[in-house]
Scaffold this active site. Sequence first.
Site, PDB file in Angstrom:
ATOM      1  N   TYR A  35      47.976  46.115  40.491  1.00 21.66           N
ATOM      2  CA  TYR A  35      47.060  44.728  40.940  1.00 21.66           C
ATOM      3  C   TYR A  35      47.278  44.350  42.244  1.00 21.66           C
ATOM      4  O   TYR A  35      48.219  44.610  42.880  1.00 21.66           O
ATOM      5  CB  TYR A  35      47.452  43.664  40.029  1.00 21.66           C
ATOM      6  CG  TYR A  35      48.929  43.185  40.265  1.00 21.66           C
ATOM      7  CD1 TYR A  35      49.171  42.056  41.065  1.00 21.66           C
ATOM      8  CD2 TYR A  35      49.978  43.644  39.559  1.00 21.66           C
ATOM      9  CE1 TYR A  35      50.294  41.500  40.965  1.00 21.66           C
ATOM     10  CE2 TYR A  35      51.162  43.385  39.808  1.00 21.66           C
ATOM     11  CZ  TYR A  35      51.412  42.097  40.579  1.00 21.66           C
ATOM     12  OH  TYR A  35      52.670  41.511  40.671  1.00 21.66           O
ATOM     13  N   CYS A  36      46.426  43.694  42.721  1.00 19.09           N
ATOM     14  CA  CYS A  36      46.550  43.014  44.186  1.00 19.09           C
ATOM     15  C   CYS A  36      46.355  41.627  44.038  1.00 19.09           C
ATOM     16  O   CYS A  36      46.364  40.810  43.009  1.00 19.09           O
ATOM     17  CB  CYS A  36      45.752  43.868  45.165  1.00 19.09           C
ATOM     18  SG  CYS A  36      43.823  43.770  44.919  1.00 19.09           S
ATOM     19  N   TRP A  37      45.736  41.041  44.980  1.00 20.29           N
ATOM     20  CA  TRP A  37      45.423  39.516  45.105  1.00 20.29           C
ATOM     21  C   TRP A  37      44.137  39.147  43.861  1.00 20.29           C
ATOM     22  O   TRP A  37      44.325  38.094  42.990  1.00 20.29           O
ATOM     23  CB  TRP A  37      45.011  38.756  46.526  1.00 20.29           C
ATOM     24  CG  TRP A  37      44.762  37.506  46.311  1.00 20.29           C
ATOM     25  CD1 TRP A  37      43.744  36.866  46.699  1.00 20.29           C
ATOM     26  CD2 TRP A  37      45.823  36.415  46.350  1.00 20.29           C
ATOM     27  NE1 TRP A  37      43.805  35.458  46.688  1.00 20.29           N
ATOM     28  CE2 TRP A  37      45.067  35.030  46.455  1.00 20.29           C
ATOM     29  CE3 TRP A  37      47.131  36.501  45.929  1.00 20.29           C
ATOM     30  CZ2 TRP A  37      45.620  34.075  46.259  1.00 20.29           C
ATOM     31  CZ3 TRP A  37      47.837  35.162  45.828  1.00 20.29           C
ATOM     32  CH2 TRP A  37      47.068  34.008  45.997  1.00 20.29           C
ATOM     33  N   SER A  75      43.913  47.063  45.163  1.00 19.17           N
ATOM     34  CA  SER A  75      44.301  47.787  44.044  1.00 19.17           C
ATOM     35  C   SER A  75      43.336  48.680  43.609  1.00 19.17           C
ATOM     36  O   SER A  75      43.519  50.057  43.088  1.00 19.17           O
ATOM     37  CB  SER A  75      44.537  46.858  42.971  1.00 19.17           C
ATOM     38  OG  SER A  75      43.424  45.982  42.733  1.00 19.17           O
ATOM     39  N   TYR A 106      46.368  39.387  40.788  1.00 16.70           N
ATOM     40  CA  TYR A 106      47.178  38.215  40.675  1.00 16.70           C
ATOM     41  C   TYR A 106      46.674  37.033  40.063  1.00 16.70           C
ATOM     42  O   TYR A 106      47.225  36.140  39.503  1.00 16.70           O
ATOM     43  CB  TYR A 106      48.016  38.088  41.768  1.00 16.70           C
ATOM     44  CG  TYR A 106      48.954  36.960  41.802  1.00 16.70           C
ATOM     45  CD1 TYR A 106      50.118  36.779  41.345  1.00 16.70           C
ATOM     46  CD2 TYR A 106      48.538  35.474  42.566  1.00 16.70           C
ATOM     47  CE1 TYR A 106      50.999  35.812  40.915  1.00 16.70           C
ATOM     48  CE2 TYR A 106      49.205  34.425  42.480  1.00 16.70           C
ATOM     49  CZ  TYR A 106      50.556  34.625  41.683  1.00 16.70           C
ATOM     50  OH  TYR A 106      51.311  33.499  41.514  1.00 16.70           O
TER      51      TYR A 106
END
Length: 357
Positions: free
Chosen positions: A99-101, A107, A128
Amino acid sequence: MQPVNPHILKLDQFLTELDRFDLVIDVRSPAEFALDHIPGAVNYPVLNNEERAQIGTLYKQVSPFAAKKLGAALVSRNIANHLENHFLDFPREWRPLIYCWRGGERSGAFTHILNRIGWKAMQLEDGYQGFRRTVIDGLEHSAHEFSFQVICGMTGSGKTRMLQEIGALGAQILDLEGLAVHRGSVLGNEPNIDQPSQKGFETALWDALRKLDPSKPVFVESESKKVGGLHVPDALMEKIRKGACVELRSSTATRVTWLIREYHHFLTDTDNFKVKLGLLTAHYGKVQIAKWSEAIDAGHFPELVEELLVKHYDPSYSSSIVRNFPAYSQENFVELDSDSDEAFAKSAKAIVAKLNA
């Protein structure tokens, strides 16, 4: 119509699937990761702090296209480094969640490459930000779902240690001070350890509660709304304050002995002790603070601790406990005979027995 991406983990599947992954990978920058992350995640950033700032500046000052070109080069290089340095020994069956933001570019690139290699990588929908919504909703739900048994007691009565003993007996506990990395008073910060961010604290609360059984009571300490610099979510705090209370009582002498054991770092770092007491100047004036500093210099710690209890902590407790915990009753208490291991174990059994009576 957009084709369905088989490598996206839908947010509504997150809770049921989370513990089935071999690794959770946070590809955000180290600064983003430090503020908060999914519990147990490791940080393999595709852009470090400086690179992320550089790309953001390029995006705003030049163009999105220029930012994407440089970003792709940096991301590719960093993913290659992670592959070479961390992933080469993983078997084909390895199954990471990434995952990323927002669950987008960073991601997505990482997940695509891992799947092209042959691993079973999944990308978290909404990243996130989606996880953060899960935490907020989960804490709100927990506030309605759980019931709490509150351990009350004056400063130095050993409430945190009592929670640990109760947990050792198999009962469910929620250690707010442990999760907040703070003991909940002006002297309560842990030496050389920073508190988590507010978001990090809420994530730790969410993670602790999701591992507990809502059909059984949870023991917790009586706390104020703030533990150090962190705020207990309002709905959860309100539910805790409605919980049944049992008071842990011990003599002033026992509390003094216990506090000197628990806060022994102040006996060696006396300058820090003086600084902390200086925060009470507005309440007691410079003359009183000077007298307490002189007691520190003279090594009169038992006398000083007792005076702090009698003059500062005990009156504060007496005025707040009835106001904030309506189920508190002076008649419902357990005595702690001393600060010995045996005494704590005995009192913990008595508190659990009261619950089951």
